[in-house]
Write a protein that holds these residues in place. Structure first.
Motif, short mmCIF file in Angstrom:
data_model
loop_
_atom_site.label_atom_id
_atom_site.label_comp_id
_atom_site.label_asym_id
_atom_site.label_seq_id
_atom_site.Cartn_x
_atom_site.Cartn_y
_atom_site.Cartn_z
N UNK A 132 32.52 59.92 40.63
CA UNK A 132 33.73 60.70 40.93
C UNK A 132 34.26 60.34 42.32
N UNK A 133 33.36 60.01 43.25
CA UNK A 133 33.77 59.57 44.59
C UNK A 133 34.57 58.27 44.51
N UNK A 134 34.10 57.36 43.65
CA UNK A 134 34.80 56.07 43.51
C UNK A 134 36.23 56.30 43.02
N UNK A 135 36.36 57.26 42.09
CA UNK A 135 37.70 57.53 41.54
C UNK A 135 38.61 58.20 42.58
N UNK A 136 38.02 58.99 43.49
CA UNK A 136 38.84 59.56 44.57
C UNK A 136 39.33 58.42 45.48
N UNK A 137 38.43 57.46 45.76
CA UNK A 137 38.82 56.32 46.59
C UNK A 137 39.92 55.51 45.90
N UNK A 138 39.75 55.30 44.58
CA UNK A 138 40.77 54.53 43.84
C UNK A 138 42.13 55.20 43.89
N UNK A 139 42.15 56.52 44.04
CA UNK A 139 43.40 57.26 44.05
C UNK A 139 44.20 57.04 45.34
N UNK A 140 43.55 56.54 46.39
CA UNK A 140 44.32 56.36 47.63
C UNK A 140 43.51 55.92 48.84
N UNK A 141 42.23 55.67 48.66
CA UNK A 141 41.39 55.30 49.80
C UNK A 141 41.44 53.82 50.12
N UNK A 142 42.65 53.28 50.24
CA UNK A 142 42.81 51.85 50.51
C UNK A 142 44.06 51.66 51.35
N UNK A 143 44.26 50.44 51.88
CA UNK A 143 45.51 50.12 52.56
C UNK A 143 46.15 48.93 51.87
N UNK A 144 47.48 48.89 51.89
CA UNK A 144 48.19 47.73 51.33
C UNK A 144 48.21 46.67 52.41
N UNK A 145 47.24 45.78 52.38
CA UNK A 145 47.15 44.76 53.43
C UNK A 145 47.40 43.39 52.80
N UNK A 146 48.12 42.52 53.50
CA UNK A 146 48.28 41.17 52.98
C UNK A 146 46.93 40.45 53.03
N UNK A 147 46.62 39.70 52.00
CA UNK A 147 45.36 38.96 52.02
C UNK A 147 45.59 37.63 52.71
N UNK A 148 44.55 36.91 52.95
CA UNK A 148 44.66 35.62 53.62
C UNK A 148 43.82 35.64 54.87
N UNK A 149 44.21 34.78 55.84
CA UNK A 149 43.43 34.67 57.06
C UNK A 149 43.47 35.98 57.83
N UNK A 150 42.42 36.23 58.61
CA UNK A 150 42.36 37.45 59.40
C UNK A 150 43.53 37.46 60.39
N UNK B 215 48.67 58.92 49.91
CA UNK B 215 47.21 58.91 49.98
C UNK B 215 46.65 60.32 49.91
N UNK B 216 47.12 61.19 50.79
CA UNK B 216 46.53 62.53 50.85
C UNK B 216 46.86 63.32 49.58
N UNK B 217 48.09 63.19 49.07
CA UNK B 217 48.45 63.94 47.86
C UNK B 217 47.63 63.47 46.67
N UNK B 218 47.52 62.15 46.50
CA UNK B 218 46.81 61.60 45.35
C UNK B 218 45.30 61.85 45.42
N UNK B 219 44.74 61.69 46.61
CA UNK B 219 43.28 61.87 46.72
C UNK B 219 42.89 63.33 46.53
N UNK B 220 43.69 64.25 47.07
CA UNK B 220 43.38 65.67 46.90
C UNK B 220 43.55 66.06 45.42
N UNK B 221 44.60 65.53 44.78
CA UNK B 221 44.82 65.83 43.36
C UNK B 221 43.65 65.31 42.52
N UNK B 222 43.18 64.10 42.85
CA UNK B 222 42.05 63.52 42.10
C UNK B 222 40.78 64.32 42.32
N UNK B 223 40.59 64.75 43.55
CA UNK B 223 39.42 65.56 43.90
C UNK B 223 39.39 66.85 43.05
#
Lengths: 249, 223
Positions: free
Chosen positions: A118-136, A197-205
């Protein structure tokens, strides 16, 4: 050290469980709690019995895999993870009660193992950032004020072990969710999804069947990483801000 | 937006916090008003009459009073409904108890649900006793609150019900005020001690202020 262990044994999710009593002898004060359980399991295997199932992985206190409610305390009497708890915290002749995390959102798998996905699904709901991939990226490209970096890091320490849920009288995941939200919402990298993030993660929780917060404070007392109770206050603030801004979406 | 707030556990706590603060504000005013009983029947009854004429001539007789009553009923219903629904959710989220139990939370925290139930029952009794006079001991006289109050607190059960309810109120405010601040997101590390102190002072002042009246009647200071 000679100890009496009372351990929750349950064959599977559908079976009835009960506390079973075991004796372990020759326990060294330098053993970790999990090593003590390993000794018990070795004995059980030699006797042809089913070993006690429990979660563990890094045994360095950083992965969040180990659990166990020991004598009513999530992760036992010391403020650390069960793997970093040592037998010197106990005395010869002690009786120790060992139970799994108890929460409707963490269904029991076997003995002391619960399903924390259930924790993984809370993370999937918004525990990430939209970051460009590639070199650091260049480290100074995105300046972060020192107090913000410290605040974010304090919350980033959460290892997602679930002790907060286990300790909470309401089986709430507020401290876990708030740690993730405060961590990412404080940093510029997390800004684009600040509201969703906060709306989706709280709703998923809520959807996962975790309880609500009554500010009992047991979560912060149990947390092996010292995530503070005000973390929840911060999440409430973010949630109210997002709700006002998004107009409820 | 109302839907989002009501459907979320965090939103429902916000409803509890806001309705609780409205009731708390009312209680402070109510308690101060009660203390006028120490200045004799004239001043106390005059104050009670004034409550019906507040805002005149803009407001008609008792309009302000009814406006306050409506706001309070909405606050009580919102507070109780969200408390009930949140408690149901909490109990469902922790169906299996630990064999090895430890009570570590404070007494005020643990008694929020039972304390709230006691307070709800008390409000019903209190209204039937001193507003409508339905369960009042002795002859209830509308427009003579001083005598009515003295009559109520001259019975042992009137005193017991009131004292138990006011102690429950003190505990409820002690945890409730501080919790409302956290729910509304205004608490932080620097303010935590101040918020807890304010919660304790409010709880103490309100309990002591409300209890002063039955104690005064029991000891004969007010008769």
């Amino acid at each position: 050290m000679k100890l009496t262990l009372r351990i929750w044994r349950q064959r599977n999710a559908d079976a009835d469980g009960a506390m079973s009593t075991y004796e372990v002898d020759g326990v060294s004060a330098d053993m970790s709690f999990l090593e003590m359980l390993d000794t018990l399991n070795e004995d059980l295997i030699l006797q042809g019995e089913d070993p006690v199932a429990f979660d563990h992985d890094c045994r360095e206190g950083i992965c969040g895999a180990c659990s166990l409610v020991i004598n009513g305390d999530a992760h036992g009497p010391e403020r650390t993870t069960t793997c970093q708890l040592h037998m010197r915290s106990f005395h010869d002749g002690d009786t120790i009660d060992i139970e799994p995390w108890r929460a409707a959102a963490f269904p029991l798998v076997k003995d002391l193992v619960v399903d924390r996905s259930a924790f993984d699904r809370i993370i999937q709901a918004g525990g990430y950032v939209t970051a460009p991939t590639g070199a650091a990226p260049e480290a100074h490209a995105t300046p972060v004020p020192k107090p913000d970096a410290d605040f974010a890091f304090e919350h980033a320490e959460c290892i997602g072990c679930g002790a907060c849920v286990a300790a909470c009288p309401n089986g709430a995941a507020m401290l876990f969710t708030s740690a993730k939200i405060n961590h990412l919402n404080t940093l510029p990298q997390g800004a684009p999804e600040r509201e969703t993030r906060v709306l989706d993660m709280v709703a998923k929780m809520d959807e996962e069947g975790f309880g609500g917060c009554t500010l009992a404070g047991e979560c912060a007392t149990a947390c092996p990483k010292g995530i503070p109770l005000v973390s929840i206050t911060g999440m409430n603030k973010e949630w109210l801000r997002a709700t006002r801004k998004a107009g409820g979406r | 937006m109302a839907r989002t707030v009501w459907d979320s556990s965090v939103g429902k706590k916000t409803v509890m916090a806001v309705s609780g603060l409205i009731m708390l504000l009312y209680l402070v005013v109510h308690m101060i008003g009660n203390l006028k009983i120490f200045f004799g029947p004239g001043e106390f009854n005059h104050y009670a009459h004034w409550l019906r004429t507040v805002g005149e001539p803009f407001m008609h007789y008792e309009w302000t009073l009814w406006l306050i009553r409506v706001v309070l009923v909405v606050a009580v219903v919102a507070h109780a409904t969200s408390a009930y629904q949140l408690s149901r959710r909490d109990l469902r989220a922790r169906p299996d108890k630990y064999v090895h139990r430890k009570a570590r939370t404070s007494y005020a925290t643990r008694t929020m649900r039972w304390g709230g139930t006691i307070l709800a029952l008390f409000i019903v009794w209190h209204l039937l006793d001193l507003t409508t006079g339905t369960v009042h001991s002795g002859g209830f006289q509308p427009g003579h609150p001083y005598q009515n109050v003295v009559d109520t607190f001259s019975t042992w059960y009137g005193d017991v019900i009131y004292i138990v309810a006011m102690l429950a109120l003190g505990l409820h405010i002690r945890h409730g005020f501080w919790s409302a601040a956290q729910t509304l997101g205004v608490g932080d590390r620097a303010r935590d001690r101040a918020l807890k102190t304010v919660a304790n002072i409010l709880a103490l002042l309100l309990t002591a202020g409300f209890l002063a009246v039955p104690v005064a009647v029991m000891t004969g200071v007010v008769s």
